[in-house]
Design a protein around this motif. Structure first.
Motif, PDB file in Angstrom:
ATOM      1  N   ALA A 166       0.832  -1.210   0.000  1.00  0.00           N
ATOM      2  CA  ALA A 166       0.000   0.000   0.000  1.00  0.00           C
ATOM      3  C   ALA A 166       0.865   1.257   0.000  1.00  0.00           C
ATOM      4  CB  ALA A 166      -0.930  -0.019   1.221  1.00  0.00           C
ATOM      5  N   SER A 167       2.005   1.205   0.687  1.00  0.00           N
ATOM      6  CA  SER A 167       2.907   2.369   0.723  1.00  0.00           C
ATOM      7  C   SER A 167       3.506   2.642  -0.648  1.00  0.00           C
ATOM      8  CB  SER A 167       4.037   2.144   1.732  1.00  0.00           C
ATOM      9  OG  SER A 167       3.522   2.088   3.037  1.00  0.00           O
ATOM     10  N   GLY A 168       3.865   1.599  -1.376  1.00  0.00           N
ATOM     11  CA  GLY A 168       4.404   1.777  -2.720  1.00  0.00           C
ATOM     12  C   GLY A 168       3.361   2.364  -3.649  1.00  0.00           C
ATOM     13  N   PHE A 169       2.135   1.843  -3.536  1.00  0.00           N
ATOM     14  CA  PHE A 169       1.043   2.362  -4.364  1.00  0.00           C
ATOM     15  C   PHE A 169       0.816   3.841  -4.061  1.00  0.00           C
ATOM     16  CE2 PHE A 169      -3.200   3.096  -5.873  1.00  0.00           C
ATOM     17  CZ  PHE A 169      -3.339   2.239  -6.961  1.00  0.00           C
ATOM     18  N   GLU A 170       0.780   4.161  -2.766  1.00  0.00           N
ATOM     19  CA  GLU A 170       0.529   5.541  -2.331  1.00  0.00           C
ATOM     20  C   GLU A 170       1.634   6.480  -2.823  1.00  0.00           C
ATOM     21  OE1 GLU A 170       1.102   6.197   1.902  1.00  0.00           O
ATOM     22  OE2 GLU A 170      -0.520   7.659   1.939  1.00  0.00           O
ATOM     23  N   LEU A 171       2.886   6.024  -2.745  1.00  0.00           N
ATOM     24  CA  LEU A 171       3.988   6.906  -3.153  1.00  0.00           C
ATOM     25  C   LEU A 171       3.921   7.193  -4.655  1.00  0.00           C
ATOM     26  CD1 LEU A 171       6.436   8.524  -2.244  1.00  0.00           C
ATOM     27  CD2 LEU A 171       7.853   6.531  -2.808  1.00  0.00           C
ATOM     28  N   ALA A 172       3.550   6.193  -5.446  1.00  0.00           N
ATOM     29  CA  ALA A 172       3.424   6.429  -6.893  1.00  0.00           C
ATOM     30  C   ALA A 172       2.374   7.497  -7.172  1.00  0.00           C
ATOM     31  CB  ALA A 172       3.069   5.117  -7.605  1.00  0.00           C
TER      32      ALA A 172
ATOM     33  N   VAL B 107       8.455  12.042   7.456  1.00  0.00           N
ATOM     34  CA  VAL B 107       7.285  12.311   6.623  1.00  0.00           C
ATOM     35  C   VAL B 107       6.058  11.577   7.174  1.00  0.00           C
ATOM     36  CG1 VAL B 107       6.298  12.100   4.301  1.00  0.00           C
ATOM     37  CG2 VAL B 107       8.734  12.642   4.588  1.00  0.00           C
ATOM     38  N   GLN B 108       6.222  10.290   7.462  1.00  0.00           N
ATOM     39  CA  GLN B 108       5.132   9.545   8.096  1.00  0.00           C
ATOM     40  C   GLN B 108       5.652   8.269   8.729  1.00  0.00           C
ATOM     41  OE1 GLN B 108       2.142   8.731   5.110  1.00  0.00           O
ATOM     42  NE2 GLN B 108       3.268   7.033   4.221  1.00  0.00           N
ATOM     43  N   THR B 109       4.877   7.767   9.682  1.00  0.00           N
ATOM     44  CA  THR B 109       5.193   6.505  10.344  1.00  0.00           C
ATOM     45  C   THR B 109       4.003   5.585  10.136  1.00  0.00           C
ATOM     46  OG1 THR B 109       6.508   7.668  12.000  1.00  0.00           O
ATOM     47  CG2 THR B 109       5.809   5.433  12.546  1.00  0.00           C
ATOM     48  N   SER B 110       4.273   4.353   9.766  1.00  0.00           N
ATOM     49  CA  SER B 110       3.193   3.401   9.480  1.00  0.00           C
ATOM     50  C   SER B 110       2.491   2.980  10.767  1.00  0.00           C
ATOM     51  CB  SER B 110       3.774   2.156   8.801  1.00  0.00           C
ATOM     52  OG  SER B 110       4.406   1.336   9.770  1.00  0.00           O
ATOM     53  N   PRO B 111       1.327   2.331  10.642  1.00  0.00           N
ATOM     54  CA  PRO B 111       0.751   1.625  11.786  1.00  0.00           C
ATOM     55  C   PRO B 111       1.713   0.536  12.275  1.00  0.00           C
ATOM     56  CG  PRO B 111      -0.774   1.617   9.908  1.00  0.00           C
ATOM     57  CD  PRO B 111       0.546   2.127   9.415  1.00  0.00           C
ATOM     58  N   LEU B 112       1.373  -0.109  13.370  1.00  0.00           N
ATOM     59  CA  LEU B 112       2.153  -1.253  13.835  1.00  0.00           C
ATOM     60  C   LEU B 112       1.989  -2.398  12.833  1.00  0.00           C
ATOM     61  CD1 LEU B 112       3.893  -2.390  16.158  1.00  0.00           C
ATOM     62  CD2 LEU B 112       1.788  -3.320  17.140  1.00  0.00           C
ATOM     63  N   LEU B 113       3.121  -2.941  12.391  1.00  0.00           N
ATOM     64  CA  LEU B 113       3.119  -4.001  11.384  1.00  0.00           C
ATOM     65  C   LEU B 113       3.704  -5.279  11.969  1.00  0.00           C
ATOM     66  CD1 LEU B 113       4.635  -1.908   8.440  1.00  0.00           C
ATOM     67  CD2 LEU B 113       2.232  -2.092   9.140  1.00  0.00           C
ATOM     68  N   VAL B 114       3.221  -6.419  11.519  1.00  0.00           N
ATOM     69  CA  VAL B 114       3.800  -7.693  11.941  1.00  0.00           C
ATOM     70  C   VAL B 114       4.460  -8.348  10.727  1.00  0.00           C
ATOM     71  CG1 VAL B 114       2.389  -8.077  13.977  1.00  0.00           C
ATOM     72  CG2 VAL B 114       1.497  -8.756  11.751  1.00  0.00           C
ATOM     73  N   CYS B 115       5.628  -8.954  10.967  1.00  0.00           N
ATOM     74  CA  CYS B 115       6.502  -9.340   9.851  1.00  0.00           C
ATOM     75  C   CYS B 115       6.119 -10.675   9.224  1.00  0.00           C
ATOM     76  CB  CYS B 115       7.944  -9.394  10.324  1.00  0.00           C
ATOM     77  SG  CYS B 115       8.489  -7.804  10.998  1.00  0.00           S
ATOM     78  N   ASP B 116       5.753 -11.648  10.050  1.00  0.00           N
ATOM     79  CA  ASP B 116       5.445 -12.993   9.555  1.00  0.00           C
ATOM     80  C   ASP B 116       4.600 -13.668  10.634  1.00  0.00           C
ATOM     81  OD1 ASP B 116       5.413 -15.259   8.027  1.00  0.00           O
ATOM     82  OD2 ASP B 116       7.551 -15.704   8.212  1.00  0.00           O
ATOM     83  N   PRO B 117       3.345 -13.194  10.811  1.00  0.00           N
ATOM     84  CA  PRO B 117       2.598 -13.457  12.043  1.00  0.00           C
ATOM     85  C   PRO B 117       2.091 -14.884  12.210  1.00  0.00           C
ATOM     86  CG  PRO B 117       1.216 -12.288  10.483  1.00  0.00           C
ATOM     87  CD  PRO B 117       2.596 -12.323   9.877  1.00  0.00           C
ATOM     88  N   GLY B 118       2.306 -15.752  11.209  1.00  0.00           N
ATOM     89  CA  GLY B 118       2.025 -17.167  11.411  1.00  0.00           C
ATOM     90  C   GLY B 118       3.193 -17.872  12.080  1.00  0.00           C
ATOM     91  N   MET B 119       4.369 -17.256  12.071  1.00  0.00           N
ATOM     92  CA  MET B 119       5.596 -17.927  12.531  1.00  0.00           C
ATOM     93  C   MET B 119       6.284 -17.235  13.698  1.00  0.00           C
ATOM     94  SD  MET B 119       8.891 -18.861  10.180  1.00  0.00           S
ATOM     95  CE  MET B 119      10.305 -19.770  10.832  1.00  0.00           C
TER      96      MET B 119
END
Lengths: 207, 207
Positions: free
Chosen positions: A193-199, B118-130
């Motif tokens: 989503a970030s890549g899409f938004e930046l484009a 410029v901006q900070t994303s929401p909290l993200l999880v990297c590989d949440p099944g593992m």
């Protein structure tokens, strides 16, 4: 329906683990010095050498009545004890190609049947400082003739997955709304989503 | 300079591990049934509750002489025994905000000093099944007045990181070239490039 939640967490001995193992490796750095690194790995990797796929479904209106859309899923993830918003995804079974897994898992998790594969990403690693997990992102075409409706899912017993159609141009706004409601976002979906938004931003502002 | 490589891998008992632990949890599914899930976690999480940040640096030409660019890094990753192409990233130290970590790590890994966030994303999880690993993506502004040159990195001893400037509009093509050369791509960076590419394709084709 009550929500899922974690009720207890305990240490797990590596020898008792079935789905994830701990490893220690020695590696040589560019100066020739030996160093140690600890990581986790899935013992379930198929002979394809690839653990999993994520699926970017391009829902394409043949009549042009609907804007380009995709499918995201909401799923409780015990390791983080939260509901997570992700792309549809699944582990590759023995004998499957990544593209076959993508088409199978998309239908199981969302009910949608892809008409074909648009592209397959290079080999990707999910969190390479911590695990050896790898994957490919498979983009599939899902044309639909008239109205866009959620078909019936074909979930395995014990799978509880909510699939949702989102307009691709509104994905960033949808993810913000999910955050507000207490979901966490899968990092890969957020980066998409970030890549899409930046484009879009670069096009508007000519940064 | 010789390349890094893994020379030996062995099982690691969870009790001996310092950087990654195995856990087993019991959770309740939406029907009230108890289920088990195995996962890996980092025992190093700071009191911020967030493990790490990745950094999207927007290299912005104040004279307009250069197209919008960003910085990617090449780094040997022992868990996958390969060189990986990633966004700059780092673990959050105790007492740091994600934004402070982003600015510090960008300067250490690439030499570039960000002028702001410029901006900070929401909290993200990297590989949440593992794993329970989580992160934020921090986008920072890096304006430059005249020419675009790689400054000197400030790496820790034992860190071997190659930083490279890439034009954002050419990121997808660059990643394909990396694949051809035998690198693997971090899934988050690839998904970012995929989102950017899809926005461009939708604009051209009016899918």
């Amino acid at each position: 329906m009550p929500e899922s939640k974690v009720v207890a967490v305990e240490e797990l001995a590596s020898s008792e683990a079935k789905w994830v193992k701990l490893k220690k490796c020695r590696y040589q750095d560019p100066t020739g010095k030996e160093r140690l690194w600890e990581f986790a790995e899935r013992p379930t990797r198929s002979s394809s050498g690839i653990d999993a796929v994520a699926i970017l479904a391009l829902l394409r209106s043949e009549t042009g009545k609907f804007p380009p859309s995709t499918i995201i899923i909401e799923q409780f993830r015990a390791p983080v004890d939260r509901y997570v918003v992700e792309l549809p995804a699944g582990l590759i079974s023995e004998g499957e190609t990544p593209e076959e897994t993508a088409i199978r898992e998309l239908e199981e998790e969302t009910g949608f049947k892809a008409s074909g594969v648009v592209q397959t990403s290079p080999l990707l690693v999910c969190d390479p400082g911590m695990t050896n997990a790898n994957m490919k992102l498979v983009t599939v075409d899902v044309p639909f003739p008239e109205n866009l409706e959620m078909p019936e899912q074909k979930l395995d017993p014990g799978e509880f997955i909510q699939a949702r159609i989102v307009e691709i141009a509104k994905l960033r706004a949808e993810l913000k709304e999910y955050e507000r409601k207490g979901f966490v976002i899968d990092a890969r979906l957020d980066h998409f989503a970030s890549g899409f938004e930046l484009a879009e931003k670069l096009r508007e502002s000519k940064m």
